[in-house]
Design a protein around this motif. Structure first.
Motif, short mmCIF file in Angstrom:
data_model
loop_
_atom_site.label_atom_id
_atom_site.label_comp_id
_atom_site.label_asym_id
_atom_site.label_seq_id
_atom_site.Cartn_x
_atom_site.Cartn_y
_atom_site.Cartn_z
N ASN A 164 45.58 39.20 42.09
CA ASN A 164 44.91 38.03 41.50
C ASN A 164 43.78 37.53 42.40
O ASN A 164 42.84 36.90 41.94
CB ASN A 164 45.90 36.86 41.34
N GLY A 165 43.92 37.81 43.68
CA GLY A 165 42.93 37.33 44.65
C GLY A 165 41.53 37.85 44.38
O GLY A 165 40.54 37.19 44.74
N ILE A 166 41.44 39.01 43.73
CA ILE A 166 40.11 39.56 43.43
C ILE A 166 39.43 38.69 42.37
O ILE A 166 38.30 38.23 42.54
CB ILE A 166 40.22 41.04 42.99
N ARG A 167 40.17 38.46 41.27
CA ARG A 167 39.62 37.63 40.19
C ARG A 167 39.31 36.22 40.70
O ARG A 167 38.28 35.64 40.41
CB ARG A 167 40.65 37.58 39.05
N TRP A 168 40.21 35.69 41.49
CA TRP A 168 40.03 34.31 41.96
C TRP A 168 38.83 34.18 42.90
O TRP A 168 38.13 33.17 42.91
CB TRP A 168 41.30 33.81 42.64
#
Ligand SMILES: Cc1cc2nc3c(=O)[nH]c(=O)nc-3n(C[C@H](O)[C@H](O)[C@H](O)COP(=O)(O)O)c2cc1C
Length: 194
Positions: free
Chosen positions: A134-138
């Protein structure tokens, strides 16, 4: 590396946030007029400046306050890395690389014409280490917040810009000599509308 202090950012301006939102438009024709160091300072502050008296939080929100973005600028007098702590620039190169940056963005010539180009880079590991993929999208979402702050601040200063997502990531990384973990994700040319 040589460091350069930036003028202190202002906390009041003449143009309302409503007016900036209403007037903002992507502009790709720039006059050959230098953007002052005061305006560069104000725009970088709006992008990633520290806005918290305790020094923890910045102008744009960040997942877990992990701050995965690193901001670079390309102008006539060189390439600089923005350092939010101390609100200053670190000199990376004294060469004008705007033409090479435009070439790395598939020849979008307005990148060369702009007074300055802001390159937002992501260090994804800072967020994925805690939050997984999720860290990529965030992180990408955070870049959008930071970029919109740039455009609204630019508008309030009488400047214009355009978000650029279409570029060769490897070519930009090589050109700016970016650290391996720093991936360029957004180019924001800023200048006076012609
Ligand atoms: C993520 C993203 C990437 C974009 N990439 C480019 C680009 O590479 N080149 C370009 O000329 N415009 C680019 N744009 C600008 C859009 O074309 C522009 O925002 C759209 O036409 C709407 O116009 P406005 O910004 O004036 O409201 C991009 C916009 C976004 C949000």
């Amino acid at each position: 590396m040589k460091e350069q202090a930036l003028p202190k950012p202002k906390l009041k301006g003449a143009v309302s946030v409503e007016e900036s939102i209403y007037k903002r438009r992507s502009v790709r024709n720039y006059a050959s007029k230098t953007v002052s160091l005061e305006d560069v300072s104000q725009i970088l502050w709006a992008c990633q400046g520290i806005t918290d008296p305790r020094g923890r939080f910045r102008a744009a929100p960040s997942p877990g306050a992990l701050y995965p973005l690193e901001v670079y600028i390309v102008k006539d007098d060189g390439v600089f890395h923005y350092m939010p702590t101390g609100h200053k620039l670190e000199a990376i190169s004294d060469k004008n690389l705007k033409a090479e940056l435009a070439a790395a963005a598939w020849g979008q010539v307005f990148i060369q014409d702009a007074g300055l180009d802001i390159i937002i880079c992501a260090v994804y590991d800072r967020v994925t280490a805690k939050y997984g993929k999720n860290g990529i999208r965030w992180t990408d979402m955070e870049a959008g917040h930071a970029a919109q702050n740039v455009f609204l601040q630019a508008e309030a200063l009488g400047l214009s810009g355009v978000p650029v997502g279409a570029f060769d990531e490897n070519a930009v990384s090589r050109l700016l000599n970016l650290p391996r973990e720093s991936k360029p994700i957004y180019i924001l040319p800023i200048g006076y509308k012609r």
